[in-house]
Write an enzyme that holds these catalytic residues in place. Structure first.
Site, short mmCIF file in Angstrom:
data_model
loop_
_atom_site.label_atom_id
_atom_site.label_comp_id
_atom_site.label_asym_id
_atom_site.label_seq_id
_atom_site.Cartn_x
_atom_site.Cartn_y
_atom_site.Cartn_z
N VAL A 208 34.57 32.22 70.24
CA VAL A 208 33.90 33.27 71.31
C VAL A 208 33.49 34.76 70.05
CG1 VAL A 208 35.59 33.91 71.70
CG2 VAL A 208 33.56 34.43 73.21
N ALA A 209 34.19 34.29 69.19
CA ALA A 209 33.74 35.61 68.58
C ALA A 209 34.41 35.46 66.77
CB ALA A 209 34.87 37.26 69.05
N ASP B 174 41.57 50.13 65.98
CA ASP B 174 39.89 49.39 65.26
C ASP B 174 39.47 49.42 66.77
OD1 ASP B 174 38.77 48.41 63.85
OD2 ASP B 174 39.75 47.12 64.43
#
Length: 524
Positions: free
Chosen positions: A125-126, A286
């Site tokens: 998915v990523a 992040d």
């Protein structure tokens, strides 16, 4: 030799993708532009410049991808075509094969994939620079099934990162020896910090622990959701966590169509950042758009969803108090206090003239107050502050590098959501409230409770020691150890007496300080 080979590889990639041509064509001088045309002769540079830059960063490895991710949030500093391409680095780095991910999972858990998960989506998915994520259904020991996300490290990452870090350390040494600003910039210490955080990101157990800490810290804020970690299924190279759903924060049009209040979302992002930094001293470092979603579920509508906790930052109480005083002084435009804080902290030499530093800081910051983010070039502010810092020999603080990077991320997100966001006005009330709590009675009682166990342990011994001392006859003589105990007891008695008087005076002073701050905040 390894450093030389890596440096040669970087130079080859730069030439292969025409990065030298990108730099040269940014100059307006006709001679430089002519040099760019000559340099590009014989090379196929027909691809768009943004695409070439993105592909070059991907080819160079995870450290350069991280650099591109940070740049992608600074749309005020980059052309739109370049910013759009670099945004693809946030979660669309080319994935590694699913078979490799499955093999890593089975090796980590020492079980076939089917014994761990009821289902597993082989299509990630990523996919990012360090790892990629697959959705799955976890089969629990009690028969329950949970929707989860499985994060798997890219294979061979440690070797690649070590090569780049070795080169960075070498370049940092060159800067420190050859540059006039080398000592002030502390490049070796900054490189060491970068080394630490990258290695932390390669340990998914550490990432899970950071996520759990942030989840506890943010539990009462009701502004951000952080996934639950499933500790039975976490290893250094595999992490299984609660599956989160939402709209990526970079998809502003979808958020607007879903009815999300973008202005409130921008303000909430600033609140989350300052809460993590100043209340907890532990922050998600992040925060680029690829790691942030917005929930549209009925019970949590409009809340942030934080992902990827490989990089977190920490601040000591001293760091927090110093930064809060600096921010508060900036928001009040008290540039003299900012200059004094720089001297008190040792960031500038002790013989620096405060009035000169005050004047320099005023000339940099004053033009940017009372403007929305759309009218502020933070890049210009940072550049002018850097020029000022060189003049006054300001030393870079490596422990604050992550905080500076995260502040840039937050400001970039705020710009995307609400170009009219006034960062100063949003943060000022929060910081003033925090400062009020730091100097008020709450802190006094908090520190008193923290020290209570020490005094509780010491007090029961006082009567016994005092009785033994009074029962001794003058001619008995005491050994050196007992004499030392008596001396310590006398010092303790004097200290306790002084504390009683000082405590009463300090409490009265706190009340007066609280009243003074309240008057300053409410009546200017």
């Amino acid at each position: 030799m390894k450093r030389l080979l890596r440096a040669t590889c970087i130079a080859w990639v730069a030439l292969r993708y025409g990065l030298d041509e990108l730099v040269l064509t940014s100059f307006r001088h006709p001679g430089v532009r002519l040099a760019a045309r000559i340099a590009s002769a014989g090379r196929d540079l027909s691809a768009p410049r943004g695409q070439r830059l993105r592909e070059a960063l991907q080819r160079l490895g995870p450290i350069f991808v991280k650099f591109g991710q940070v740049l992608s949030t600074r749309r005020d500093l980059l052309p739109p075509d370049v910013a759009d391409e670099l945004a693809m680095l946030q979660d669309r780095v080319p994935p590694f094969p699913a078979e490799v991910a499955v093999a890593t999972i089975e090796r980590a858990f020492r079980k076939p994939l089917g014994e761990v998960f009821a289902s597993f989506e082989r299509e990630p998915v990523a996919s990012a620079s360090i790892a990629q994520v697959h959705f799955a259904t976890l089969r629990g020991d009690d028969g329950r099934e949970r929707e989860v996300a499985v994060k798997v490290l890219r294979p061979g990452m440690l070797k690649v990162i070590e090569q780049d870090l070795d080169l960075i350390r070498m370049m940092a040494g060159w800067v420190e020896r050859l540059s006039a600003d080398g000592k002030r910039l502390k490049p070796r210490e900054v490189a060491a910090e970068f080394d630490k955080y990258l290695h932390d990101e390669l340990d998914l157990v550490r990432e899970a622990a950071s996520a759990a800490q942030l989840r506890r810290n943010m539990a009462g804020l009701d502004l951000v959701l952080i996934p639950e970690m499933f500790w039975d299924w976490i290893r250094p190279d595999v992490l299984v966590m609660e599956r989160m759903t939402g709209i990526p924060i970079g998809q502003v049009d979808r958020l607007r169509e879903a009815g999300v209040d973008l202005k409130q979302l921008a303000r909430d992002g600033v609140t989350i950042f300052f809460t993590q930094v100043f209340r907890d001293g532990f922050f998600h470092a992040d925060m680029h758009p690829g790691n942030i979603m917005v929930s549209v579920a009925p019970g949590t509508f409009g809340r942030y969803v934080s992902l990827d906790f490989g990089i977190v930052g920490t601040l000591t109480q001293t760091d927090k108090e110093y930064l809060a005083q600096n921010f508060t002084a900036f928001f009040r435009r008290d540039y003299k206090r900012v200059a004094e804080l720089h001297v008190e902290s040792g960031w500038v030499p002790a013989d620096t003239r405060v009035d000169e530093l005050e004047s320099a800081i005023r000339s940099v910051c004053e033009p940017y107050f009372d403007r929305p983010l759309s009218q502020i070039s933070l890049g210009m502010v940072l550049m002018r502050l850097f020029q000022t810092s060189r003049r006054f020999h300001v030393e870079i603080q490596p422990q604050l590098v992550l905080l500076q990077k995260t502040l840039l991320n937050v400001e970039g997100l705020g710009r995307q959501l609400d170009p009219e966001l006034d960062l100063w006005a949003t943060a000022k009330p929060f910081l003033e409230k925090w400062m009020l709590e730091q100097v008020g009675p709450r802190r006094f009682w908090r520190e008193l409770k923290e020290q209570a166990p020490y005094y509780a342990k010491m007090l029961p011994d006082l009567p016994r020691l005092l009785h033994g001392y009074l029962q001794q006859r003058p001619d008995e003589g005491l050994n050196a150890q007992l004499l030392e105990v008596i001396r310590e007891q006398r010092r303790t008695n004097r200290l306790l007496t002084a504390m009683l008087y000082a405590g009463a005076g300090f409490l009265l002073g706190l009340v007066a300080m609280q009243l003074y701050i309240w008057v300053r905040i409410n009546f200017g």
